[in-house]
Write a protein that holds these residues in place. Sequence first.
Motif, short mmCIF file in Angstrom:
data_model
loop_
_atom_site.label_atom_id
_atom_site.label_comp_id
_atom_site.label_asym_id
_atom_site.label_seq_id
_atom_site.Cartn_x
_atom_site.Cartn_y
_atom_site.Cartn_z
N ILE A 259 0.83 -1.21 0.00
CA ILE A 259 0.00 0.00 0.00
C ILE A 259 0.86 1.26 0.00
CG2 ILE A 259 -1.60 1.38 1.39
CD1 ILE A 259 -2.83 -1.31 2.32
N TYR A 260 1.84 1.32 0.90
CA TYR A 260 2.60 2.55 1.02
C TYR A 260 3.77 2.63 0.04
CZ TYR A 260 -0.26 4.21 4.75
OH TYR A 260 -1.33 4.67 5.44
N GLY A 261 4.21 1.48 -0.46
CA GLY A 261 5.18 1.54 -1.55
C GLY A 261 4.58 2.27 -2.74
N LEU A 262 3.34 1.92 -3.08
CA LEU A 262 2.67 2.59 -4.19
C LEU A 262 2.26 4.02 -3.85
CD1 LEU A 262 0.35 -0.10 -5.83
CD2 LEU A 262 2.62 0.66 -6.52
N SER A 263 1.76 4.24 -2.64
CA SER A 263 1.22 5.55 -2.27
C SER A 263 2.25 6.67 -2.48
CB SER A 263 0.76 5.54 -0.81
OG SER A 263 -0.31 4.65 -0.63
N PHE A 264 3.50 6.41 -2.10
CA PHE A 264 4.52 7.43 -2.22
C PHE A 264 5.11 7.54 -3.63
CE2 PHE A 264 4.71 6.76 2.43
CZ PHE A 264 4.60 8.08 2.85
N TRP A 265 5.08 6.43 -4.38
CA TRP A 265 5.81 6.41 -5.64
C TRP A 265 4.94 6.52 -6.89
CZ3 TRP A 265 10.79 7.15 -6.52
CH2 TRP A 265 11.69 6.98 -5.46
N ILE A 266 3.62 6.40 -6.77
CA ILE A 266 2.76 6.46 -7.96
C ILE A 266 3.02 7.70 -8.82
CG2 ILE A 266 0.36 6.91 -8.68
CD1 ILE A 266 -0.56 4.66 -6.98
N PRO A 267 3.05 8.92 -8.24
CA PRO A 267 3.29 10.09 -9.10
C PRO A 267 4.61 10.03 -9.85
CG PRO A 267 2.46 10.77 -6.94
CD PRO A 267 2.80 9.32 -6.83
#
Length: 434
Positions: A259-267
Amino acid sequence: MNDISRIEKTTLKKTMTRILPFILILYTIAYLDRVNLGFAALEMNADLALSAEVFGLLSGIFFIGYFFFEVPSNMIMHKVGAKVWIARIMISWGILVILTGFVQSATHLYILRFLLGVAEAGFFPGIILYLTYWFRSRERGKATAVLLLALPIGGLIGAPLSAWIIDNVNWFSLEGWRWMFILEGIPAIILGVLVVFYLVNRPKEAKWLTTEEKDWLEGELKEERRASEKVNKVSKKEMLKDSKVWKLAFFYFAGYTGIYGLSFWIPTIIKNLSVVDTTNMQIGWLAMIPSLVGIPANIFTGWNTDRTNTYKSHLIVCLVIAILGFIGCGFVTSPLSMVAMLTITSAGLYGFTGCFFAYMTFFFTESTAPVGIALVNSFAALGGFVGPMILGSLTLTSGMLLIAALLFTGLLTLLTLKQVRDNSVVEMRALEIE
């Protein structure tokens, strides 16, 4: 309709209407303030000369402070009450987010992100604990699903809002990413003050419930606590020896990492795959799409698990979907195909959150819940440190596949987790389902 059914219906309607929308707003602001660093990175990394590895560490260091202070914070909340403690958490984290808008170096960011984790520690497990004071197990899936809607809603609102602020607000010669922190930190302080006047610690203190509604709800919750004490550990020491607690912690750690791997890196992932002239606003709109699918996924698992009493099978399906999504993310090379795979991944991850937290509460008694819930959440929060670090230190393909492998290990752990239920509760739920 007999008197008991009437009281049950009116009490549930009042508690859900009064409590759930407000805590959803609180957690949406919390999530937004936690992950808006990912949008700041679109400009901040260049301004402060931050490498991908440094940004990965900055994203994750929040969760180190969170880890060390989670259990003490939840124990304090159990003693002093949710109203005072949640207000303290929100006001302090709002101040720290605003201060982040004035940093001048990576060192400043390290300090403030760590302190933000310390300030916010106990908020989420405190809210989960708070829900056990108000909702029976048969409503807890719905209640936690509403709370966890904050994750996709935070992404839905935060993506375009953060991108717009960065591109359009530069008052007093301050960069847009600085104003993003300042403006998005203010609501936490305002809501922290409102918490003192709005939240009620326990049903017996609720002026908006009648005496018979209070008595009915307290009686129902007391009966469930009695049943829980028959099948779960009642002392904190015995609970810590129970392998089920540590299995829950590892399973949630795996999910948290994703969840947080994606949350910070999606942009940043979308930006790196896009053409050179793609604007921050366009990236913000694309980053919204995975969050859109997260809302129905979260609602469906929360409602359907309460209806069918099949929490574990829903968790298994959600993790399989997320694993397939991460594998797909590791091999796509265009922004649109990446958004499509991120959407599949988000459906699994947000669906997982919709029912996990209700499932977790079944393993604790009233005496062990404050420590147990915080313990599971604090160890799992290390995934919030690991996830961003994985994607910041490895190639995109390697990072996505490693997270998929970790989720698969979490899935195997879930398969070994057995929940013991009191017979009277099981029989009662079976009759309701029929």
